[in-house]
Design a protein around this motif. Structure first.
Motif, PDB file in Angstrom:
ATOM      1  N   CYS A  16       1.096  -2.707  -0.091  1.00 33.75           N
ATOM      2  CA  CYS A  16       2.001  -3.453  -0.975  1.00 33.75           C
ATOM      3  C   CYS A  16       1.966  -2.925  -2.406  1.00 33.75           C
ATOM      4  O   CYS A  16       2.927  -3.091  -3.155  1.00 33.75           O
ATOM      5  CB  CYS A  16       1.697  -4.951  -0.939  1.00 33.75           C
ATOM      6  N   ILE A  17       0.862  -2.273  -2.770  1.00 34.24           N
ATOM      7  CA  ILE A  17       0.795  -1.600  -4.061  1.00 34.24           C
ATOM      8  C   ILE A  17       0.392  -0.149  -3.826  1.00 34.24           C
ATOM      9  O   ILE A  17      -0.172   0.194  -2.795  1.00 34.24           O
ATOM     10  CB  ILE A  17      -0.205  -2.270  -5.037  1.00 34.24           C
ATOM     11  N   LYS A  64       2.026   0.701  -8.839  1.00 35.17           N
ATOM     12  CA  LYS A  64       3.441   0.637  -8.460  1.00 35.17           C
ATOM     13  C   LYS A  64       3.552  -0.401  -7.353  1.00 35.17           C
ATOM     14  O   LYS A  64       2.769  -0.384  -6.392  1.00 35.17           O
ATOM     15  CB  LYS A  64       3.952   1.988  -7.962  1.00 35.17           C
ATOM     16  N   LYS A  95       4.077  -4.630  -6.057  1.00 35.33           N
ATOM     17  CA  LYS A  95       3.489  -5.945  -6.332  1.00 35.33           C
ATOM     18  C   LYS A  95       2.665  -6.368  -5.138  1.00 35.33           C
ATOM     19  O   LYS A  95       2.982  -6.027  -4.002  1.00 35.33           O
ATOM     20  CB  LYS A  95       4.585  -6.975  -6.591  1.00 35.33           C
ATOM     21  N   CYS A 133       1.494  -8.384  -2.128  1.00 35.30           N
ATOM     22  CA  CYS A 133       2.154  -9.261  -1.162  1.00 35.30           C
ATOM     23  C   CYS A 133       1.412 -10.606  -1.178  1.00 35.30           C
ATOM     24  O   CYS A 133       0.291 -10.698  -1.694  1.00 35.30           O
ATOM     25  CB  CYS A 133       2.145  -8.644   0.231  1.00 35.30           C
ATOM     26  N   LYS A 169      -2.491 -11.172  -2.336  1.00 36.32           N
ATOM     27  CA  LYS A 169      -2.686 -12.020  -3.511  1.00 36.32           C
ATOM     28  C   LYS A 169      -3.618 -13.183  -3.180  1.00 36.32           C
ATOM     29  O   LYS A 169      -4.515 -13.522  -3.977  1.00 36.32           O
ATOM     30  CB  LYS A 169      -1.346 -12.529  -4.028  1.00 36.32           C
TER      31      LYS A 169
END
Length: 138
Positions: free
Chosen positions: A58-59, A85, A87, A89, A93
């Motif tokens: 995700c990043i 680059k 965000k 997910c 998180k």
């Protein structure tokens, strides 16, 4: 600014959190246990960030040399990259929220053991960065 202005929401502030940590901490009350738990959760946070990039994707991390060749500190600050680059997910998180929360738990436990209020430490650091601003160079 007093301690009560640093609040997480309307029902809890840092002092309440620190008191709750003191109330529930049983097994790891030794300062040696607390310090090693802080180290463990630092590693777990690092691992969760890395897994977000290498397992979930995700990043992405695009690390390059930082450009310090600017005229002013303000220009340097505005041109510094975080090298991330994308965000996080929701799943990644959530994991990081859990790991950071556990770290804060043990940081509060350490503060309790040494008779330090976390809110005082935050206020002290806030005053320093507010006074020095960009010249704190952190």
């Amino acid at each position: 600014m007093d301690r009560n202005t640093i609040s997480i929401d309307n029902d809890i502030n840092l002092d309440n959190f620190q008191t709750q940590v003191d109330d529930v901490l049983i097994r790891h009350r030794s300062i040696l246990d607390i310090i090693t738990k802080l180290d463990e959760y630092t590693s777990r946070i690092n691992r969760a960030v890395i897994k977000s990039a290498t397992y979930c994707g995700c990043i992405e991390v695009h690390a390059t040399k930082q450009d310090y060749n600017k005229e002013s500190l303000e220009e340097i600050k505005n041109n510094m990259e975080n090298h991330i680059k994308g965000k996080l997910c929701p799943s990644c998180k959530d994991i990081l929220l859990e790991e950071i929360g556990a770290y804060l738990f043990y940081l509060s436990a350490l503060a309790n053991t040494l008779d330090i209020k976390v809110s005082d430490a935050i206020l002290n650091e806030y005053k320093n960065i507010k006074t020095l601003g960009i010249f704190s160079l952190k």
